[in-house]
Design a protein around this motif. Structure first.
Motif, mmCIF file in Angstrom:
data_model
loop_
_atom_site.group_PDB
_atom_site.id
_atom_site.type_symbol
_atom_site.label_atom_id
_atom_site.label_comp_id
_atom_site.label_asym_id
_atom_site.label_seq_id
_atom_site.Cartn_x
_atom_site.Cartn_y
_atom_site.Cartn_z
ATOM 1 N N MET A 137 0.833 -1.196 0.000
ATOM 2 C CA MET A 137 0.000 0.000 0.000
ATOM 3 C C MET A 137 0.878 1.261 0.000
ATOM 4 N N PHE A 138 0.416 2.275 -0.738
ATOM 5 C CA PHE A 138 1.200 3.501 -0.861
ATOM 6 C C PHE A 138 0.300 4.628 -1.348
ATOM 7 N N ASP A 139 0.544 5.831 -0.837
ATOM 8 C CA ASP A 139 -0.205 7.010 -1.263
ATOM 9 C C ASP A 139 0.602 7.739 -2.335
ATOM 10 N N ALA A 140 0.509 7.237 -3.561
ATOM 11 C CA ALA A 140 1.305 7.804 -4.655
ATOM 12 C C ALA A 140 0.905 9.235 -4.959
ATOM 13 N N ALA A 141 -0.382 9.539 -4.868
ATOM 14 C CA ALA A 141 -0.853 10.883 -5.216
ATOM 15 C C ALA A 141 -0.273 11.940 -4.291
ATOM 16 N N TYR A 142 -0.063 11.600 -3.024
ATOM 17 C CA TYR A 142 0.505 12.574 -2.073
ATOM 18 C C TYR A 142 1.841 13.089 -2.574
ATOM 19 N N PHE A 143 2.640 12.214 -3.150
ATOM 20 C CA PHE A 143 3.985 12.579 -3.592
ATOM 21 C C PHE A 143 4.033 12.926 -5.082
ATOM 22 N N ARG B 22 6.756 23.466 19.389
ATOM 23 C CA ARG B 22 6.480 22.388 18.447
ATOM 24 C C ARG B 22 6.357 21.092 19.238
ATOM 25 N N ILE B 23 5.245 20.412 19.082
ATOM 26 C CA ILE B 23 4.985 19.211 19.867
ATOM 27 C C ILE B 23 4.572 18.069 18.940
ATOM 28 N N PRO B 24 4.744 16.832 19.371
ATOM 29 C CA PRO B 24 4.273 15.701 18.560
ATOM 30 C C PRO B 24 2.743 15.650 18.536
ATOM 31 N N LEU B 25 2.192 15.569 17.339
ATOM 32 C CA LEU B 25 0.762 15.389 17.128
ATOM 33 C C LEU B 25 0.583 14.241 16.132
ATOM 34 N N PRO B 26 -0.622 13.716 15.983
ATOM 35 C CA PRO B 26 -0.807 12.573 15.081
ATOM 36 C C PRO B 26 -0.265 12.836 13.686
ATOM 37 N N GLY B 27 0.364 11.801 13.111
ATOM 38 C CA GLY B 27 0.923 11.915 11.779
ATOM 39 C C GLY B 27 -0.141 11.886 10.703
ATOM 40 N N TYR B 28 0.248 12.278 9.516
ATOM 41 C CA TYR B 28 -0.689 12.379 8.399
ATOM 42 C C TYR B 28 -1.240 10.998 8.032
ATOM 43 N N PRO B 29 -2.557 10.863 7.926
ATOM 44 C CA PRO B 29 -3.159 9.570 7.529
ATOM 45 C C PRO B 29 -3.195 9.448 6.007
ATOM 46 N N PHE B 30 -2.227 8.777 5.460
ATOM 47 C CA PHE B 30 -2.142 8.650 4.011
ATOM 48 C C PHE B 30 -3.345 7.892 3.452
ATOM 49 N N ASP B 31 -3.788 8.320 2.280
ATOM 50 C CA ASP B 31 -4.879 7.660 1.571
ATOM 51 C C ASP B 31 -4.238 6.662 0.603
ATOM 52 N N SER C 197 -8.423 11.283 3.788
ATOM 53 C CA SER C 197 -7.354 11.709 4.686
ATOM 54 C C SER C 197 -7.817 12.847 5.582
ATOM 55 N N PHE C 198 -8.617 13.751 5.043
ATOM 56 C CA PHE C 198 -9.125 14.868 5.849
ATOM 57 C C PHE C 198 -9.972 14.353 7.008
ATOM 58 N N ASP C 199 -10.900 13.435 6.717
ATOM 59 C CA ASP C 199 -11.758 12.889 7.767
ATOM 60 C C ASP C 199 -10.932 12.165 8.831
ATOM 61 N N ARG C 200 -9.965 11.349 8.393
ATOM 62 C CA ARG C 200 -9.150 10.606 9.350
ATOM 63 C C ARG C 200 -8.296 11.538 10.208
ATOM 64 N N LEU C 201 -7.768 12.581 9.593
ATOM 65 C CA LEU C 201 -6.929 13.510 10.348
ATOM 66 C C LEU C 201 -7.743 14.238 11.405
ATOM 67 N N CYS C 202 -8.943 14.661 11.056
ATOM 68 C CA CYS C 202 -9.813 15.317 12.042
ATOM 69 C C CYS C 202 -10.102 14.391 13.213
ATOM 70 N N SER C 203 -10.389 13.137 12.924
ATOM 71 C CA SER C 203 -10.701 12.181 13.985
ATOM 72 C C SER C 203 -9.493 11.942 14.888
ATOM 73 N N ARG C 204 -8.318 11.784 14.297
ATOM 74 C CA ARG C 204 -7.123 11.525 15.095
ATOM 75 C C ARG C 204 -6.762 12.720 15.971
ATOM 76 N N LEU C 205 -6.898 13.915 15.423
ATOM 77 C CA LEU C 205 -6.604 15.101 16.215
ATOM 78 C C LEU C 205 -7.585 15.245 17.369
ATOM 79 N N ALA C 206 -8.862 15.004 17.085
ATOM 80 C CA ALA C 206 -9.873 15.109 18.140
ATOM 81 C C ALA C 206 -9.568 14.142 19.274
ATOM 82 N N GLU C 207 -9.205 12.915 18.930
ATOM 83 C CA GLU C 207 -8.886 11.915 19.939
ATOM 84 C C GLU C 207 -7.667 12.326 20.767
ATOM 85 N N THR C 208 -6.653 12.850 20.108
ATOM 86 C CA THR C 208 -5.443 13.273 20.816
ATOM 87 C C THR C 208 -5.721 14.431 21.761
ATOM 88 N N LEU C 209 -6.507 15.392 21.324
ATOM 89 C CA LEU C 209 -6.789 16.557 22.161
ATOM 90 C C LEU C 209 -7.577 16.175 23.405
#
Length: 870
Positions: free
Chosen positions: A74-80, A725-734, A453-465
């Motif tokens: 699995m790989f998010d080719a479009a991101y790069f 600068r603090i560690p926050l959830p990493g980008y959820p690749f699609d 990726s947007f939906d997953r990132l919002c969810s991960r950030l909400a959980e971390t906060l």
């Protein structure tokens, strides 16, 4: 500590990893503390599901144990921006490292940036995937020249992440990753880079399988890896990737980075010929590298309380490694307790990435103040004599013993062929208590390149906060400055993380991608509120209002306020797509777009407001006419210049495009219409007004957030008041499946998943092999070439070659295929300039037409006569 020693300190400011059974550093630490192992035997059903051949299963030397990674296909080719066909041909090790490089930089709160030199030092295992690809004539092999070379890994990272520092491939077999860290440290100390990525990746092929333990080899015959144990019989292979982000410690502290550990010293050497064979270890070589690293660190060896050893679990290697460690301590007279650990029994031997698993484990140990257990060790190997060195194997997870000095650990990585690396770490310094940050609003931006990726990132950030206590300023700064910003965007302004978490949990949608339009209404119809304190925080507003009397005519203050807000946005890097204005605000809109000088625009805006007032019942109509005449004279003396951006006149419902000179008579006519009551208009709803943003700091932040949501690149540091600068959830690749192996392999039985690229992917082209000049046939044939080279399922005439991941190397392949298919030569530069499929097709048609004309003009005389009608 001397100044020279202090200046050599390097901070670990970010980390990322994917090891068997864990996908990030938090999961890794949890597994280490619990003492779990990912080396479990595979059942018969699991082996069958992985398509392991029957002859392999029946081999008595086959061991069905693997330290495997999940989803290596699995790989998010479009991101790069990588075309699917190229992604399918890429070494999976490169793909894994690219994604984890993003996560490592995010963990550090950095994106690279053109103003910093970011170095890349990394290595990779052998590209076993290449041998599994189809025949050289298939689409999957088209990209092999770019993807095969292991040395291309750091170059890929530097290119795709736009990193401008040294980009160095490192290879010393099993000590590769620690060697890379050592070289990255040296590069930082030499001033060659400001930030350094260092690490390695290794993926065994096929995955989720097992291995053969041949007689006399170093492989464990029973699938168990027992470091330094009486029953140790060999190692177990594994796959993994690990990366650290490094900075000079003084830079990290000054720039408010999170420091996870400090690298005090490191050393590198080779055993030379002082060993029984090329692959055999040497006590002296390993001892010397330990002593050299301790000397480089400038610390008393007795203060090192933990050593993460290489610990392969082999009968020969383990005793040699501990003998070298004992001799190094004996030479220094160190007898204090010092625990020894080895993580390979939890993950397997990760080959080139082995040292990175050990380094990240040691960093986490000194940071958290815990010594993890060594899985698989029960009783010390009788060939090992630790003497009075104070060394002992850590068999249980326990708190780090209290001492008067900082917690210190060491890490060893030993490569087949004799390259030894040793590193000395120290716990991070205690951050000085700064002033309590005031409770004020911040902008919290979130972006992604796909909706998933947007939906997953919002969810991960909400959980971390919710789960972790963070300061709002720290979260805001990290999201603003420590993340790459993508096309799907949404931002919130708040002083409460609870509020932000609630909004993120509500599955918000990205903001509409309808462009950034700034709206200017100077409030002739309604007054606006100006926060007098805003100028203290916005210097451009303060300068604009410096010579304005607070009790001056309302339009004057409003105009200067709007000018200050526009200048402030420009200072933040905000460039709108258009400026919409009504009434006197139009003069400011044309000034901001470069058509008018600001002094002329401000005078005319004031006269516009005074003329409106004079035209009211009971007003001075003669004054109104003089003001209108003054506007016309002022504008006549200053002809408009071409616009640098679109201006939309709400008053006349007219748009003036960029790069065009607006008509000279528009503004005087607009004011006359307003005076006579013919030009009354209001701004459309949904467009935030500049003057609304002058009501307070929060309103100003909302305007900036709106600009960012609509695509503006904001210089966030100009808004910053506090924050680390603090560690926050990493980008959820699609991710999608990119796997070019044509037959079922041991990685997965998965087939036909969305995003999968197979060698047979193409669309129908003209069946005939003859040259044709039909536009549709040319377009269809060229489209098939695009699909094969880029690996995309469909293409449209207006598609951009670059938007689909194309680059000059792929364009050269298209050029070659055009020559083979149509027998015409198109220069590479012309193909790149054409860009779209239809543009390239037109080039081919033009060449075919030219060839047809040439063929007619050069036809033999008798052939030409046959076409003449008598």
């Amino acid at each position: 500590m001397t100044f020279a020693q202090e200046s050599k300190l390097i901070a670990v400011v970010g980390m990322a990893c994917r090891f068997p059974g864990v996908r990030d550093t938090d999961e890794y630490w949890n597994a280490l503390v619990k003492g779990t192992t990912s080396l479990a035997p595979l059942t018969a059903d699991e082996l069958a599901a992985r398509n392991v051949p029957r002859e392999t299963l029946d081999d008595p030397q086959y061991v069905p144990v693997a330290g495997a990674l999940d989803d290596v296909e699995m790989f998010d080719a479009a991101y790069f921006g990588i075309p699917p066909a190229e992604a399918a041909a890429m070494d999976p090790q490169h793909r894994l490292f690219l994604q984890e490089a993003v996560h490592a930089l995010e963990h550090a709160g950095w994106t690279g940036g053109k103003d910093r030199q970011v170095g890349v030092f990394c290595g990779t295992g052998e590209n076993r995937y290449a041998a599994m690809l189809p025949s050289p004539h298939s689409g999957a092999r088209t990209h092999r020249s770019m993807s095969d070379a292991p040395a291309a890994l750091p170059l890929r990272v530097s290119y795709h992440l736009d990193l401008r520092g040294p980009s160095v491939f490192v290879s010393s077999l099993c000590s590769t990753s620690l060697t890379a860290v050592h070289l990255a440290r040296r590069s930082l100390l030499a001033g060659e880079c400001d930030v350094a990525l260092a690490g390695a990746v290794s993926v065994q092929m096929p995955q989720h399988h097992g291995y053969r333990a041949l007689d006399g080899s170093v492989m464990s015959p029973d699938g168990r890896l027992r470091p330094f144990d009486r029953e140790a019989r060999g190692t177990v292979p594994g796959s993994g990737v690990g990366i650290v982000v490094l900075k000079r410690l003084d830079d990290a502290l000054r720039e408010d980075d999170t420091v996870h550990a400090v690298i005090r010293g490191s050393a590198l050497n080779n055993d030379g010929a002082d060993r029984q064979s090329f692959a055999a270890p040497s006590v002296r070589g390993q001892r010397d590298v330990i002593i050299a690293a301790l000397t480089d660190a400038g610390v008393d060896p007795a203060t090192v309380g933990y050593v993460e050893a290489h610990g392969t679990g082999t009968p020969l290697g383990d005793p040699v490694e501990l003998a070298a460690l004992r001799e190094a301590r004996e030479q220094a007279g160190a007898t204090t307790p010092c625990a020894i650990g080895a993580v390979k029994s939890s993950l397997g031997h990760l080959d080139t990435a082995a040292g990175m698993a050990g380094l990240i484990k040691a960093v986490l140990a000194v940071r958290e103040g815990m010594v993890p257990a060594t899985v698989g060790h029960d009783e010390l190997n009788p060939l090992v004599d630790l003497g009075d060195s104070g060394l002992y194997i850590s068999v249980t997870t326990h708190p780090w013993p209290h001492a008067e000095h900082p917690r210190r650990a060491a890490v060893t990585a030993l490569g087949v062929g004799g390259t030894n690396a040793h590193m000395v770490l120290e716990q991070p310094p205690t951050a000085p208590a700064g002033p309590t940050a005031p409770e004020e609003p911040h902008i919290f931006p979130v972006s992604a390149h796909t909706p998933l990726s947007f939906d997953r990132l919002c969810s991960r950030l909400a959980e971390t906060l919710v789960q972790k206590e963070h300061a709002p300023g720290d979260v805001a700064r990290t999201l603003q400055e420590g993340r790459r910003h993508h096309k799907l965007r949404r931002a919130w302004v708040s002083s409460s993380l609870d509020v932000v978490s609630t909004v993120l949990n509500g599955k918000p949608d990205p903001a509409p991608a309808d462009g950034l339009v700034l709206a200017i209404d100077l409030g002739e119809e309604k007054p606006y509120a100006l926060d007098a304190r805003l100028g203290e925080r916005i210097p451009e507003l303060r300068r604009a209002l410096r010579h304005t009397d607070p009790v001056a005519f309302g339009t004057v203050v409003a105009a200067h306020t709007a000018r200050g807000m526009l200048d402030a946005l420009s200072a933040l890097g905000v460039v709108p797509d258009a400026v919409a204005a009504v009434g006197a605000g139009e003069y400011l809109a044309f000034a901001h777009a470069g058509a008018l000088p600001w002094d002329v625009a401000l005078r005319c805006a004031e006269r516009h407001g005074r003329a409106l007032e004079a035209s009211l019942p009971g007003g001075d109509l003669s004054l109104c006419e003089r003001l209108l005449d003054d506007i016309e004279r002022d504008l006549a003396a200053c002809p408009p210049a071409p616009l640098t951006m679109e201006v939309r006149s709400v008053t006349s419902n007219t748009g003036f495009p960029s790069d065009r000179v607006p008509p000279a008579g528009h503004l005087p006519a607009m004011t006359r219409a307003a005076v006579t009551g013919e030009g009354n208009a209001v701004l459309p709803s949904g467009r935030p007004s500049l003057l609304d943003a002058a009501a307070g700091w929060e309103q100003w932040l909302r305007l900036v957030a709106h600009c960012w949501e609509r695509g503006a690149d904001v210089s966030w540091d100009r808004l910053r008041a506090t924050g680390r600068r603090i560690p926050l959830p990493g980008y959820p690749f699609d991710e999608a499946r990119h796997w070019a192996v044509p037959t079922p392999d041991a990685t997965t039985a998965h087939a036909g998943a969305p995003g999968e690229v197979r060698a047979t992917d193409s669309v129908g082209a003209p069946a005939t092999g003859s040259r044709t000049d039909g536009a549709r046939d040319v377009l269809a044939a060229l489209g098939a070439i695009w699909q094969t080279v880029l690996g995309v399922p469909t293409v449209a005439p207006e598609d951009s070659f670059f938007d689909l991941g194309g680059h000059s190397l792929l364009a050269s392949q298209i050029m070659t295929r055009i020559r083979e298919r149509f027998e015409v030569r198109i220069p590479l530069g012309d193909l790149l300039d054409a860009e779209t499929l239809s543009g390239m097709a037109e080039l081919v048609q033009d060449e075919l037409a030219a060839l047809r004309v040439y063929a007619t003009q050069t036809a033999p005389a008798d052939e030409a006569m046959e076409t003449v009608e008598l």
